[in-house]
Each structure stands twice: as C-alpha cells, then as structure tokens.
Design an enzyme around this catalytic site. Sequence first.
Site, PDB file in Angstrom:
ATOM      1  N   GLY A   1      33.292  39.203  88.024  1.00  0.00           N
ATOM      2  CA  GLY A   1      33.450  40.407  88.848  1.00  0.00           C
ATOM      3  C   GLY A   1      34.843  40.510  89.451  1.00  0.00           C
TER       4      GLY A   1
ATOM      5  N   ARG B   1      32.220  39.175  81.430  1.00  0.00           N
ATOM      6  CA  ARG B   1      31.317  38.085  81.811  1.00  0.00           C
ATOM      7  C   ARG B   1      30.885  37.208  80.626  1.00  0.00           C
ATOM      8  NH1 ARG B   1      29.934  38.073  87.038  1.00  0.00           N
ATOM      9  NH2 ARG B   1      29.970  40.000  88.239  1.00  0.00           N
TER      10      ARG B   1
ATOM     11  N   ASP C   1      30.919  29.358  87.823  1.00  0.00           N
ATOM     12  CA  ASP C   1      30.525  29.182  86.416  1.00  0.00           C
ATOM     13  C   ASP C   1      31.747  29.170  85.496  1.00  0.00           C
ATOM     14  OD1 ASP C   1      27.869  28.972  86.846  1.00  0.00           O
ATOM     15  OD2 ASP C   1      27.385  31.062  86.388  1.00  0.00           O
TER      16      ASP C   1
ATOM     17  N   LYS D   1      38.129  32.305  92.213  1.00  0.00           N
ATOM     18  CA  LYS D   1      37.951  33.727  92.509  1.00  0.00           C
ATOM     19  C   LYS D   1      36.488  34.030  92.790  1.00  0.00           C
ATOM     20  CE  LYS D   1      35.890  36.013  90.084  1.00  0.00           C
ATOM     21  NZ  LYS D   1      34.990  36.738  89.183  1.00  0.00           N
ATOM     22  N   THR D   2      36.154  34.845  93.699  1.00  0.00           N
ATOM     23  CA  THR D   2      34.906  35.582  93.845  1.00  0.00           C
ATOM     24  C   THR D   2      34.801  36.122  95.271  1.00  0.00           C
ATOM     25  OG1 THR D   2      32.498  35.642  93.804  1.00  0.00           O
ATOM     26  CG2 THR D   2      33.444  33.502  94.288  1.00  0.00           C
ATOM     27  N   ILE D   3      34.460  37.397  95.366  1.00  0.00           N
ATOM     28  CA  ILE D   3      34.282  37.980  96.700  1.00  0.00           C
ATOM     29  C   ILE D   3      33.082  37.347  97.393  1.00  0.00           C
ATOM     30  CG2 ILE D   3      35.286  40.219  96.093  1.00  0.00           C
ATOM     31  CD1 ILE D   3      32.209  41.199  96.349  1.00  0.00           C
ATOM     32  N   ASP D   4      32.171  36.741  96.606  1.00  0.00           N
ATOM     33  CA  ASP D   4      30.948  36.176  97.203  1.00  0.00           C
ATOM     34  C   ASP D   4      31.247  34.990  98.118  1.00  0.00           C
ATOM     35  OD1 ASP D   4      29.754  38.051  95.650  1.00  0.00           O
ATOM     36  OD2 ASP D   4      28.497  36.675  94.502  1.00  0.00           O
TER      37      ASP D   4
ATOM     38  N   LYS E   1      20.920  58.325 116.789  1.00  0.00           N
ATOM     39  CA  LYS E   1      19.655  58.777 116.196  1.00  0.00           C
ATOM     40  C   LYS E   1      19.259  58.079 114.892  1.00  0.00           C
ATOM     41  CE  LYS E   1      21.821  62.826 114.047  1.00  0.00           C
ATOM     42  NZ  LYS E   1      21.796  64.256 113.835  1.00  0.00           N
TER      43      LYS E   1
ATOM     44  N   MET F   1      27.174  43.091  99.099  1.00  0.00           N
ATOM     45  CA  MET F   1      27.167  42.243  97.906  1.00  0.00           C
ATOM     46  C   MET F   1      27.156  40.763  98.261  1.00  0.00           C
ATOM     47  SD  MET F   1      29.437  43.475  94.715  1.00  0.00           S
ATOM     48  CE  MET F   1      28.837  44.726  93.601  1.00  0.00           C
TER      49      MET F   1
ATOM     50  N   GLU G   1      22.669  41.006  99.654  1.00  0.00           N
ATOM     51  CA  GLU G   1      22.177  41.477  98.353  1.00  0.00           C
ATOM     52  C   GLU G   1      21.057  40.605  97.772  1.00  0.00           C
ATOM     53  OE1 GLU G   1      25.268  41.408  95.398  1.00  0.00           O
ATOM     54  OE2 GLU G   1      24.084  42.482  93.937  1.00  0.00           O
TER      55      GLU G   1
ATOM     56  N   TYR H   1      30.957  47.539  95.445  1.00  0.00           N
ATOM     57  CA  TYR H   1      32.088  47.961  94.610  1.00  0.00           C
ATOM     58  C   TYR H   1      33.206  48.562  95.464  1.00  0.00           C
ATOM     59  CZ  TYR H   1      28.579  47.020  91.157  1.00  0.00           C
ATOM     60  OH  TYR H   1      27.634  46.358  90.412  1.00  0.00           O
ATOM     61  N   GLU H   2      32.854  49.032  96.664  1.00  0.00           N
ATOM     62  CA  GLU H   2      33.866  49.633  97.560  1.00  0.00           C
ATOM     63  C   GLU H   2      34.956  48.634  97.935  1.00  0.00           C
ATOM     64  OE1 GLU H   2      30.660  49.782  97.808  1.00  0.00           O
ATOM     65  OE2 GLU H   2      30.020  51.829  98.196  1.00  0.00           O
ATOM     66  N   GLY H   3      34.635  47.345  97.868  1.00  0.00           N
ATOM     67  CA  GLY H   3      35.593  46.349  98.371  1.00  0.00           C
ATOM     68  C   GLY H   3      36.216  45.481  97.295  1.00  0.00           C
ATOM     69  N   ARG H   4      35.671  45.535  96.082  1.00  0.00           N
ATOM     70  CA  ARG H   4      36.118  44.536  95.099  1.00  0.00           C
ATOM     71  C   ARG H   4      37.499  44.820  94.524  1.00  0.00           C
ATOM     72  NH1 ARG H   4      31.574  42.810  90.912  1.00  0.00           N
ATOM     73  NH2 ARG H   4      32.237  44.749  89.960  1.00  0.00           N
TER      74      ARG H   4
HETATM   75  P1  FBP Z   1      31.523  37.081  90.543  1.00  0.00           P
HETATM   76  O1  FBP Z   1      30.594  35.984  90.938  1.00  0.00           O
HETATM   77  O2  FBP Z   1      31.771  37.165  89.098  1.00  0.00           O
HETATM   78  O3  FBP Z   1      32.793  37.011  91.332  1.00  0.00           O
HETATM   79  O4  FBP Z   1      30.871  38.478  90.936  1.00  0.00           O
HETATM   80  C1  FBP Z   1      30.216  38.639  92.136  1.00  0.00           C
HETATM   81  C2  FBP Z   1      29.664  40.015  92.322  1.00  0.00           C
HETATM   82  O5  FBP Z   1      30.612  40.867  92.896  1.00  0.00           O
HETATM   83  C3  FBP Z   1      28.397  39.944  93.154  1.00  0.00           C
HETATM   84  O6  FBP Z   1      28.661  40.078  94.521  1.00  0.00           O
HETATM   85  C4  FBP Z   1      27.553  41.041  92.569  1.00  0.00           C
HETATM   86  O7  FBP Z   1      26.200  40.712  92.661  1.00  0.00           O
HETATM   87  C5  FBP Z   1      27.974  41.077  91.133  1.00  0.00           C
HETATM   88  O8  FBP Z   1      29.274  40.597  91.077  1.00  0.00           O
HETATM   89  C6  FBP Z   1      27.914  42.445  90.516  1.00  0.00           C
HETATM   90  O9  FBP Z   1      28.296  42.347  89.191  1.00  0.00           O
HETATM   91  P2  FBP Z   1      28.612  43.555  88.218  1.00  0.00           P
HETATM   92  O10 FBP Z   1      30.028  43.951  88.450  1.00  0.00           O
HETATM   93  O11 FBP Z   1      28.450  42.949  86.877  1.00  0.00           O
HETATM   94  O12 FBP Z   1      27.683  44.669  88.553  1.00  0.00           O
END
Ligand code: FBP
Length: 549
Positions: A81, A145, A176, A202-205, A242, A250, A311, A422-425
Amino acid sequence: MNQSPLQKARYQYSPKLPGMLRNGISEICVKEGNATQSVADQEKIAALFPNTYGEKEITFEKGENTSAAKKQVVGVILSGGQAPGGHNVICGLYDALKATSKENVLYGFKNGPIGLLEDNYVEFDDAYIDAYRNTGGFDIIGSGRTKLETEEQFAVAAKVCEKHGITAIVIIGGDDSNTNAAVLAEYFAAHNTGVQVIGCPKTIDGDLKNEDIECSFGFDTATKTYSELIGNIERDANSAKKYWHFVKVMGRSASHVALECALETQPNICLISEEVAAKKQSLSEIADYIADAVEKRSANGNNFGVAIIPEGVVEFVPEFKVLIAEINELLAGNKTEEFNALGSWEEKYAFIEKGLTAESMAVFAILPQTIQQQLFLERDPHGNVQVSLIESEKLFSALVKDKLTERGFTGKFNALHHFFGYEGRCAFPSNFDADYCYSLGYNAFMLIQYGYNGYLSKVSNLSKPAEEWVAGGMPITKMMNIERRNGEDKPVIKKALVELDGKPFKFFEANRDTWAVETAYTYPGAIQYYGPTEVCDLTTRTLALEKGE
Ligand code: FBP
C-alpha cells in the site's frame, strides 16, 4: 504537467539528513557493532538463513569512506500500500548513488515486485527524479502486492539482475515484503549471484517496528492527515451539537493509527483492537461501552460525540472470529452455489440459521441486516469472508442504537459515518516523513556501497532533531521469528501490535474516561510544511510517548 504552488515549493525543499551523513559521501565510514540473533527461534532461523544469519548491526559515522570502488547498478521496488514519503526514499537512494559515482545506475521496477519478474523498468535520471521530490504517492513507478516468495520467482529475479548487471535490489515495503527481502537476500547469497538486497520500512499502519525500527515511514503523515480531519469533525460536532460521528481509520490489523489519532484529537471513544482481544470483549460489551458514553454525555446536554474505530477491530472480537470461521465453513466447496441459488433473504437466513452453531447465530442475529448480507456477498478468491470490507463504523453505530433503544434512552442519537484511509496514504509527506524517507534511501545506498546484504535501512533517535538521528543497518533476520502461516511454519518479521503496557496506550487509558464524558477535543489542524520548527517538525505522539517525552 499542471502543478500547485505547494508542489512547486516542495520540489525546492531540502530534506534533512542525519548529521553523520551530512559531510559528503567521502566522509561516511562504517562502524560494525555486535553480531545479532533473531528475536526468537534462533536455531531454526539460523538454519534457514545459513548465509545471512547472525551478521553485525552497523552504524555510519563521520570518517574516511573505505568502501570499494565499484560500479553500482541498483534496482528499486515499491511494495504494498502507498505511504507518504516513498518517492523520497527513491530520491535519497538516487542522490547517494549519483554522488558516489555518475556511472552508477538506478532502475525502478514498475508496479511492485512483479516489475522485477517481468523485467518492466525505467532508468532514472535527474529530470525524472526531480519531478517527484518531496511529493506523496507511489506513482513514480507504481506499487503492487505480488509476493516475491518462491524459488522459481527468485530464479527469474536472478536472471533479470544478471541481464542488467544489477548489483543490488532495494525493496521498500512492510513486514511481509521485508520478510521476503530477507529470503531473497539469502537466495542470492546461496547462489553466489553477488546481488545484495536491502529493505526499507514502509507502512502507514505503523506495525513494522521493534527495538531497532522506531517507526515505519508514512505513519507520521497519514495519522496527521486523519487527525486533522477528525479534529475538524470534532469542531463541527461541537458546533452543531447534533451528531455522533463514527470514524473508521485504516490499519489492517494493528490499531496504531487509531491510537495515534486518539492521542492527537482526544475523541470521546477510541476502540483498540488489541485490547478488545485481550479482554475477549463481545460486540454487545463494546456497544454497551459506547452507549454508556452516549448516555452520560446526553445527560449533560451533549447529544454529540466522536468515536474512532480501527479498521481491523471485528477480527479481534473472539465471537466474531468464530462466526467468520463458521461462515467460511458453511459456504465451503459447492455450498456457495446452493446458497446463491436461494431466492429471498428469508430463505438464505433460514439456511444460515440451520448451519451455524447457536452461539454464532446469536452473534449473527444482533448484526444489522446490511452487515449480515455483507458477510455473504463479499468473498475473497478462496471463498472466505472479506472482513476488511465490513463497514464496522456502521456496525457499531447500529449496535449502539439498539442498546439505547433497549435501555429506553430518551435523548437524541443521530449517527454519521466516515472512513479515513486513502485520504492519507498519498498526502505530501510531512517534513518528518520527507526527511526520514530521504535518509532511509540515502542510507540504503551506503549499506549497498559497503557490501551489506539482507539488511534493513535503519535510521533511529527519531524523536530528536534530524541532526541527531543515527543512520545504520540491521540484519533483517534479527527481527524474525517463526509463525504459523497458511498451515506452515514460516520465518517472518514479527508484526508489532499495540502494546497494552506501552506508554502510548497507558496514556490513552489514563485519560479516556474523562475524554468520553467531557468535550476535551484537541484540533491538530493541517500538516504545516513551512514555519516554526515546533509546528512543522513534530513527530507523532506515539513516538514521543514511547521515548518518554
Ligand atoms: P501496507 O501494509 O501494504 O502498507 O498497506 C496497509 C494498508 O494501507 C492498510 O491500512 C489497508 O487495510 C490496506 O493497505 C488497504 O489496501 P488496498 O490499497 O489494497 O485497498
């Protein structure tokens, strides 16, 4: 190409390197530390990586560059991602490579690891690289991927490397992808290809971290982007008074993103999947917990609130996991066809009722019908429920609504739903990510130049100003343990989940009861790229708390 004023300005930004890499290539020397061991299962991992196990950790220092002069032809791959800063890893790698010798070449394999297998590549030059400096996205070469994990794939990769005279491959990816980088490094060493492999975290997670890797890149920018949006929603909620906003963020399995956003914005509720699993919470208990806050706030005249939902949370609810396993079983083989042939939802419901255990049926029965149907519609290629597609923000708001009705709640509860991912990636990388990523790439080249193989580019001391960052490398095998994956024991990098005894969670835990009832929102605002350093060069709250700051 049309460019926004910010994009033009960001091209001119000079990313900050760690002090030890700032004196020019000729003054970077290497200091070897101790030999390493894997975090667990040492014997098994040593046996699986006879050529790359046990190598020394290394740091770079100011001193005479003693690396051998050699033409370097490097291939780089973006894997998985998108995460803000990926372009800068490539820019840093390119700059170090060209500063070492103009003869050196950098190829970018397109669309992820498949690009290497299909020999689909571009050769970078200054003009190409300059168009991507300090920008978000992975569009410089694309990502994918595909997993590089079989001997057949490695043999193809070796052939492609041989064809181009490639001396090293840099894989920019998550746990991975870097696990696979280590296996590829071992294969290349075992087959005397002379090709080195270096990984970048790398990973935003944020779940690729450990005692060596303080954070994966992209986490900083992505969480700042979501926190800005959540802060804006909080202010709207507190203005309109309200709505209850249910915001899913994510993070495929770990809740680092949700926790960081909570630390930044102090919402009324934030679920942490790891805690849900540890306490073996049921859906009903979670709904009760949120409903308590709704009631208390309503009693104070506050019929509004904000709840952050990670998520992956439903996969951490034990009873939900069992339900999913039973549904997968229920529809295994040709039973999916039998199910799909049933005409009405009533008939399908009766089929489900007959096939599930009483316990799972009780869980299924409390789900809103849209979620019940989602569980049977969204299947992966193996026929399994795609849990990541479940709209858990809607699930929890519906469960809370039912609870409130049961309790005879007389206040107002109007829910709105959001999903931020997706707004932040692909946001413009924050200064932190721009600097960190550039440093990771620059550093990756120094690891190549000094002949290391199977290492992760490591930049640490990240809560301090960049000048004090420490650049070096760590053998990937050090981060590995053996885990059961798809019925097999595999050597993998340990995924970092939120630690319930860690400082970030403890801080959240100590404050959340107050945040639940009071309106204690904080508004981080948009990422600032220019201005005072205390506003522009902030690291995450998670990192600051982990470092005791
Ligand atoms: P990575 O582990 O590859 O960095 O991706 C993380 C992520 O952004 C998760 O937060 C999210 O669940 C997933 O990718 C969404 O993947 P896709 O872009 O395939 O919809």
